[in-house]
Motif scaffolding. Structure first.
Motif, PDB file in Angstrom:
ATOM      1  N   PRO A 625      49.517-136.760 -19.531  1.00 47.88           N
ATOM      2  CA  PRO A 625      49.551-137.463 -18.241  1.00 47.88           C
ATOM      3  C   PRO A 625      50.756-137.050 -17.409  1.00 47.88           C
ATOM      4  CG  PRO A 625      50.167-138.920 -20.057  1.00 47.88           C
ATOM      5  CD  PRO A 625      49.671-137.653 -20.689  1.00 47.88           C
ATOM      6  N   ASP A 626      51.810-136.664 -18.035  1.00 53.49           N
ATOM      7  CA  ASP A 626      53.008-136.220 -17.318  1.00 53.49           C
ATOM      8  C   ASP A 626      53.493-134.915 -17.928  1.00 53.49           C
ATOM      9  OD1 ASP A 626      53.441-138.512 -15.505  1.00 53.49           O
ATOM     10  OD2 ASP A 626      53.717-139.613 -17.403  1.00 53.49           O
ATOM     11  N   HIS A 627      54.473-134.345 -17.272  1.00 58.68           N
ATOM     12  CA  HIS A 627      55.061-133.096 -17.760  1.00 58.68           C
ATOM     13  C   HIS A 627      55.726-133.320 -19.120  1.00 58.68           C
ATOM     14  CE1 HIS A 627      57.262-129.352 -17.878  1.00 58.68           C
ATOM     15  NE2 HIS A 627      58.402-130.032 -18.019  1.00 58.68           N
ATOM     16  N   ILE A 628      55.519-132.410 -20.078  1.00 60.83           N
ATOM     17  CA  ILE A 628      56.147-132.484 -21.406  1.00 60.83           C
ATOM     18  C   ILE A 628      57.524-131.814 -21.316  1.00 60.83           C
ATOM     19  CG2 ILE A 628      55.964-131.844 -23.838  1.00 60.83           C
ATOM     20  CD1 ILE A 628      53.929-133.893 -22.933  1.00 60.83           C
ATOM     21  N   ARG A 647      54.204-118.944 -27.924  1.00 62.69           N
ATOM     22  CA  ARG A 647      53.919-117.877 -26.957  1.00 62.69           C
ATOM     23  C   ARG A 647      52.927-118.339 -25.895  1.00 62.69           C
ATOM     24  NH1 ARG A 647      54.931-114.373 -31.527  1.00 62.69           N
ATOM     25  NH2 ARG A 647      52.872-114.820 -32.401  1.00 62.69           N
ATOM     26  N   ARG A 648      51.935-119.114 -26.279  1.00 58.81           N
ATOM     27  CA  ARG A 648      50.944-119.574 -25.299  1.00 58.81           C
ATOM     28  C   ARG A 648      51.543-120.633 -24.369  1.00 58.81           C
ATOM     29  NH1 ARG A 648      44.951-119.623 -28.145  1.00 58.81           N
ATOM     30  NH2 ARG A 648      45.174-117.613 -29.241  1.00 58.81           N
ATOM     31  N   PRO A 653      51.959-122.120 -16.800  1.00 53.92           N
ATOM     32  CA  PRO A 653      52.921-122.485 -15.739  1.00 53.92           C
ATOM     33  C   PRO A 653      53.553-123.856 -15.952  1.00 53.92           C
ATOM     34  CG  PRO A 653      50.902-121.581 -14.807  1.00 53.92           C
ATOM     35  CD  PRO A 653      50.626-121.807 -16.255  1.00 53.92           C
ATOM     36  N   ASP A 654      52.777-124.823 -16.481  1.00 55.00           N
ATOM     37  CA  ASP A 654      53.311-126.177 -16.568  1.00 55.00           C
ATOM     38  C   ASP A 654      54.246-126.378 -17.761  1.00 55.00           C
ATOM     39  OD1 ASP A 654      51.138-125.682 -18.213  1.00 55.00           O
ATOM     40  OD2 ASP A 654      50.614-127.822 -18.361  1.00 55.00           O
ATOM     41  N   THR A 655      54.259-125.439 -18.718  1.00 60.47           N
ATOM     42  CA  THR A 655      55.118-125.613 -19.901  1.00 60.47           C
ATOM     43  C   THR A 655      56.080-124.446 -20.128  1.00 60.47           C
ATOM     44  OG1 THR A 655      53.390-124.633 -21.283  1.00 60.47           O
ATOM     45  CG2 THR A 655      53.428-127.055 -21.081  1.00 60.47           C
ATOM     46  N   LYS A 656      56.096-123.476 -19.229  1.00 61.50           N
ATOM     47  CA  LYS A 656      56.941-122.304 -19.498  1.00 61.50           C
ATOM     48  C   LYS A 656      58.427-122.637 -19.446  1.00 61.50           C
ATOM     49  CE  LYS A 656      56.970-120.591 -14.709  1.00 61.50           C
ATOM     50  NZ  LYS A 656      56.678-119.419 -13.849  1.00 61.50           N
ATOM     51  N   GLU A 657      58.795-123.739 -18.757  1.00 62.71           N
ATOM     52  CA  GLU A 657      60.205-124.126 -18.677  1.00 62.71           C
ATOM     53  C   GLU A 657      60.549-125.238 -19.658  1.00 62.71           C
ATOM     54  OE1 GLU A 657      62.304-122.464 -16.975  1.00 62.71           O
ATOM     55  OE2 GLU A 657      60.835-121.215 -15.944  1.00 62.71           O
TER      56      GLU A 657
END
Length: 700
Positions: A625-628, A647-648, A653-657
């Motif tokens: 529901p929100d950014h991890i 790696r995945r 885009p939403d978890t690369k940082e």
């Protein structure tokens, strides 16, 4: 083999014949030696005669110089000259005749001048002729009030110039002086020797004799030396070289020819044995045997050699069979050793997995609000025991890595005092729990070493743990750090149980332990000291144990190469305790459901929002529901492992940082490198320290 009847069968008799032939050479050598001895005696006799002649001539010259010095002393002390100093009116009438009467002494012409206390001439004999340099020398030495002498060069030859001061009891300085000189060529040293003076060019010269002279002439170092052509250089009798050369060449030729033929005959059997031995060395044992010769000795050697070859051949066959067995056993032992190391590594990994939920559960129990104090104490007991078991597992893995050569050291400049402080801090709870007194004796100067900080701390903490375990409660432990020019020395001394002489040789062997009481309070598997020895040797150092005996304590001494003065590397300090970390959204993935849920419950108590999954694909398919903010991923997941999940996540885009933390039972350097390559920010080894995990989550 056939041989002439006159030729003896024994090698001893053959060598006797050869010795008789060599006697001719001995006769020639004796003749030459006799001639040399006669010549040496002749030369010694000549040298003794020459030495006696030099001594006689040196004594004659010395007598002349002593007479000259004595006569000049008498002249300077005469009343005539004393009168001449004060009677300036009539001194011409008696001084000149007096001085002219001293023209020769022992037949040596003497030039004489009488001067006042300033060196001004008053009267001289008729032959007197002094140069300005000589008069200047007189004035320079007159006030010394001591007789003096020197040598001047002149066109007529070198001259001995001396002064005799006129001293009287009423004065402390000379009233006048007698200046005299003689030509050194007039001092008769004889036709066979020559007079020399001054420093010697060669102190080892033996063909000179010193001249005995009065004290005033001693510094001139008078000596006589044999002239060329004198008795000392007389030629020794000439050796009849031509005749001796002819005889020597002839006799040498005969002996060489006879010796070559004789050696060829005498050694024929031996050369056959040599050829056989060469073939035997270059080939294999085979069935060839040594040939028998024509002499009894060679026959005996050949028979003995053949018997030995037969026995060696049988033993060789036996050894080949044993070698096959040994090769097979060696392979089996190596395979068993590899399996043992693999088993230890796998055992450590498998033990870490259940330790993780146990450790997290203990932390969770302690943090539950309103928890019964007994539960808190129980959780603390569980935490301590988990820590002890974790250390045992880590030691097992380290031993396995050392045996397989997988330990990699980070060699950097270190301050040994920092290593001591860090190790003492680690072992402090154990030492305090047993009531020990720990004393650290710092060095008098900075001690720097090259090594791996973590591994050196591990070495010292193992030694301190060992001392704390094997010392009764209330004991004393002393850590002393010192250094020499080439090495750093670290000593850990306790007053505990000590080491028996029987145990001392194997104290650093794997699984070796001292005697235990029935309570087994010491614990452990006997890994610590073996690991200490291996890690110290990897650092290029050495460790030893000393003990006066059982019940009298022990001392462990670590010696490491000392580093030169260079900048020290900084070490990261332990993460400070965080009062409170801002709530984060965390996703935990671990196929061990107990470990995953326990860790999630603990994180929730810390105020975080936690999502739990037991495999990688489920975690990737989860639509949060929100950014991890952070992912805590187990590496050994079924199907898709944790590195592939990481790696995945980095590719989305939403978890690369997001913060990615690896959680695994493997913690070798290669495991950390693989985790970093997969995109993980950090790698924690199970069971993870909650404070360390909190510190990492604060960075999310």
């Amino acid at each position: 083999m056939n041989r002439p009847r006159w030729w003896p069968a024994s090698l001893v008799r053959r060598y006797a014949l050869a010795t008789a032939g060599l006697a001719a050479a001995a006769l020639l050598l004796t003749s030459l030696g006799s001639w040399w001895l006669i010549r040496q005696q002749h030369e010694n006799a000549i040298e003794q005669l020459a030495q006696r002649e030099r001594q006689h001539r040196a004594e004659a010259v010395g007598n002349d110089l002593r007479a000259l010095s004595a006569r000049m002393a008498e002249v300077s002390a005469s009343t005539i000259l004393a009168t001449g100093l004060v009677d300036s009116a009539g001194r011409e009438t008696y001084l000149a005749p007096f001085l002219n009467g001293i023209r020769q002494i022992n037949g040596i012409p003497v030039q004489l001048t009488f001067t006042d206390y300033r060196g001004t001439e008053i009267a001289s004999n008729d032959t007197s002729s002094f140069t300005p340099e000589q008069l200047a020398w007189l004035r320079a030495h007159l006030q010394d009030a001591q007789p003096a002498a020197t040598i001047f060069s002149s066109p007529k030859g070198d001259e001995l110039v001396a002064v005799e001061p006129m001293l009287y009891a009423r004065t402390s300085s000379p009233e006048g002086a007698v200046l005299y000189k003689v030509g050194l060529r007039d001092l008769d040293s004889g036709p066979s020797v020559q007079l020399e003076w001054g420093p010697r060019e060669d102190e080892t010269t033996i063909d000179t004799s010193p001249v005995p002279v009065p004290a005033v002439f001693q510094h001139l170092n008078f000596r006589v030396k044999a002239r060329d052509g004198s008795l000392a250089h007389a030629a020794s009798p000439e050796l009849p070289y031509f005749h001796i050369l002819l005889v020597t060449i002839g006799l040498f030729t005969v002996i060489v020819i006879a010796g070559l033929n004789l050696a060829r005959v005498l050694t024929r059997d031996l050369r056959q044995l040599e050829a056989f031995a060469t073939r035997l060395f270059e080939g294999d044992l085979g069935t060839e045997r040594a040939p028998e010769g024509s002499s009894a000795e060679v026959d005996a050697v050949a028979r003995a050699l053949n018997g030995m070859l037969d026995r060696i051949n049988l033993q060789h066959i036996t050894l080949l069979g044993e070698q096959g067995k040994l090769t097979r056993l060696t392979g089996e032992l190596q395979a068993a050793d590899r399996r043992k190391d693999d088993f230890l590594a796998m055992l450590g990994h498998e033990l870490r997995n259940p330790l993780a939920p146990i450790s997290a559960g203990a932390q969770l129990l302690a943090k539950l609000p309103g928890t019964d104090p007994r539960i808190v104490r129980t959780s603390q007991v569980i935490s301590r025991q988990v820590g002890q078991m974790t250390k045992i597992v880590n030691d097992l893995l380290d031993v396995s890595r050392v045996n397989r050569g997988l330990i990699t050291l980070e060699r950097i400049p270190l301050d040994a005092s920092e290593v001591v402080a860090a190790a003492a801090e680690q072992v402090k709870p154990l030492i305090e729990s047993r009531g020990h007194t720990l004393t650290i004796m710092p060095p008098t100067e900075p001690v720097r070493v090259i090594g791996d900080h973590a591994r050196l701390v591990q070495v010292l903490s193992n030694l301190l743990t060992n001392a704390a375990k094997y010392t009764p409660n209330g004991g004393h432990i002393v850590v002393r750090l010192a250094c020499s020019a080439a090495e750093a020395v670290l000593e850990v001394t306790d007053d505990g149980m000590g080491i028996t002489p029987e145990l001392m040789p194997e104290i650093f062997e794997l699984f070796t332990q001292g005697s235990r009481g029935a309570d087994r309070v010491q614990g452990g598997l006997g890994l610590g000291l073996a690991l200490v020895k291996n890690l110290v040797e990897l650092h290029g150092g050495a460790v030893r144990a000393d003990s006066p005996g059982e019940g009298r304590g022990a001392t462990f001494t670590v010696r490491l190469p000392r580093a030169s003065d260079m900048p020290l590397s900084a070490h990261a300090l332990p993460a400070p305790h965080l009062a409170k970390v801002q709530p984060r959204r965390i996703l935990v993935v671990d196929d061990n459901a107990d470990a995953a849920r326990t860790l999630a419950d603990w994180l929730k108590l810390e105020g975080h929002t936690v999502y739990v999954f037991f495999d990688g694909p489920s975690a990737l398919d989860f639509a949060a529901p929100d950014h991890i903010d952070a992912f805590v991923l187990d590496i050994g997941l079924p199907g898709m492992d944790g590195r592939e999940v990481a790696r995945r996540l980095r590719a989305r885009p939403d978890t690369k940082e997001s913060l990615l933390i690896a959680l695994s039972g493997y913690g070798q350097a290669v495991d950390l490198e693989r985790s970093a390559a997969a995109g993980f920010d950090h790698h924690l080894v199970k069971p993870a320290d909650p404070e360390a995990l909190q510190h990492l989550l604060a960075q999310a």
